[in-house]
Design an enzyme around this catalytic site. Structure first.
Site, mmCIF file in Angstrom:
data_model
loop_
_atom_site.group_PDB
_atom_site.id
_atom_site.type_symbol
_atom_site.label_atom_id
_atom_site.label_comp_id
_atom_site.label_asym_id
_atom_site.label_seq_id
_atom_site.Cartn_x
_atom_site.Cartn_y
_atom_site.Cartn_z
ATOM 1 N N LEU A 118 0.610 -1.135 -0.053
ATOM 2 C CA LEU A 118 0.046 0.453 -0.046
ATOM 3 C C LEU A 118 0.729 1.171 0.042
ATOM 4 C CD1 LEU A 118 -2.815 -1.266 2.810
ATOM 5 C CD2 LEU A 118 -2.703 -0.827 -0.239
ATOM 6 N N ASP A 119 0.443 1.746 -0.453
ATOM 7 C CA ASP A 119 1.048 3.195 -1.233
ATOM 8 C C ASP A 119 1.142 4.065 0.594
ATOM 9 O OD1 ASP A 119 1.040 3.504 -3.452
ATOM 10 O OD2 ASP A 119 -0.719 4.634 -3.855
ATOM 11 N N PHE A 120 2.970 5.162 0.266
ATOM 12 C CA PHE A 120 2.658 5.372 1.938
ATOM 13 C C PHE A 120 1.414 6.140 2.636
ATOM 14 C CE2 PHE A 120 4.380 9.178 4.274
ATOM 15 C CZ PHE A 120 5.569 8.723 5.438
ATOM 16 N N ARG A 202 -5.274 5.302 -7.290
ATOM 17 C CA ARG A 202 -5.069 6.418 -7.759
ATOM 18 C C ARG A 202 -5.096 7.038 -9.262
ATOM 19 N NH1 ARG A 202 -3.530 8.629 -2.609
ATOM 20 N NH2 ARG A 202 -3.120 6.861 -1.301
#
Ligand code: URA
Length: 256
Positions: A118-120, A202
């Site tokens: 998962l992204d930051f 996103r």
């Protein structure tokens, strides 16, 4: 070193392709090889839904093996945590820039590693495990495990934008596979995908004119947990592990 970028560590010396079924099952602690041979002859063993016959092979990294209808964990000491990842943590074991990692949020022993990424800034459910086989099956796009996200987006998406999200969005690295997309609030999309392209949600939302403001993963296959607060984790129950294994579609496994 494996060529497959989705292949993850955790299977030790046994990593390395198909082996006789009785050998794989004996190592998993089911019974002795001799007894397992009798079980195979008695049609009690299946591989990816097909009744096995003596001499069949299976790959612990890829195949789902059942005895008497129950999925066998090929790694009896496996541990899998479900973490609610908070925003501002990085999905890696070690960050050279010193940012907080998801690994710091779970017990240090036994060592586990994140399943996928998962992204930051992305929040929500993340699995961490020491079971390389399961991690491989959960992250490899060919196994088609669903992941559901809630995306708070800029603007109010119209039906046309949702239709494109469902049918496939053209991104730099190809068109996305059909997805489920529903508007569940003025600026809130529930998106269910089964691929794992980098920053996929996103990029999909931005491509239809609605950049993401906040992103939360709310489900991985059958696993959801609304009680788990950000930063909290828990071990999966046996039933959840079995449910997760069943959600891995063996019919979409890579050809070998
Ligand atoms: N899609 C994204 O864009 N980011 C994530 O962290 C996960 C899926």
């Amino acid at each position: 070193m494996s060529e497959d970028p989705f292949r993850l560590p955790g299977l030790g010396d046994d990593e390395g392709g198909p082996e006789r079924l009785q050998k794989v099952l004996a190592r998993a602690g089911v019974a002795s090889r001799r007894v397992i041979e009798d079980m195979i002859v008695a049609k009690r063993v299946s591989v990816n839904g097909q009744i096995a016959t003596l001499g069949d092979k299976a790959d612990p990294l890829v195949d789902t093996i059942e005895v008497d209808g129950s999925v066998i964990s090929l790694m009896p000491d496996a541990i899998t945590y479900l973490l609610n990842k908070p925003a501002g943590t990085i999905t890696t074991s070690d960050d050279p820039q010193g940012r907080p990692t998801v690994i710091e949020l779970v017990p240090a022993e036994p060592r586990v590693f994140p399943v996928g990424r998962l992204d930051f800034d992305t929040e929500g459910l993340l699995l961490l495990t020491n079971d390389g086989g399961m991690a491989h099956r959960l992250t490899h796009p060919s196994f088609g495990v669903e992941k559901e996200y809630l995306a708070h987006v800029e603007g109010a998406p119209k039906p046309g934008a949702l239709r494109i999200l469902r049918q496939g969005v053209e991104l730099d690295d190809g068109v996305t596979a059909p997805a489920q997309a529903a508007l569940i609030g003025d600026n809130m999309i529930r998106l269910t995908i089964h691929e794992g392209k980098n920053r996929q949600v996103r990029r999909m939302c931005a491509a239809v004119g609605h950049p993401v403001l906040r992103l939360v993963r709310t489900r991985i296959g059958p696993l959801a947990d609304r009680q788990l607060a950000p930063g909290q984790w828990r071990s999966l129950t046996n039933d959840e592990v079995i449910g997760l294994q069943k959600s891995i579609n063996p019919n979409t496994a890579p050809e070998r």
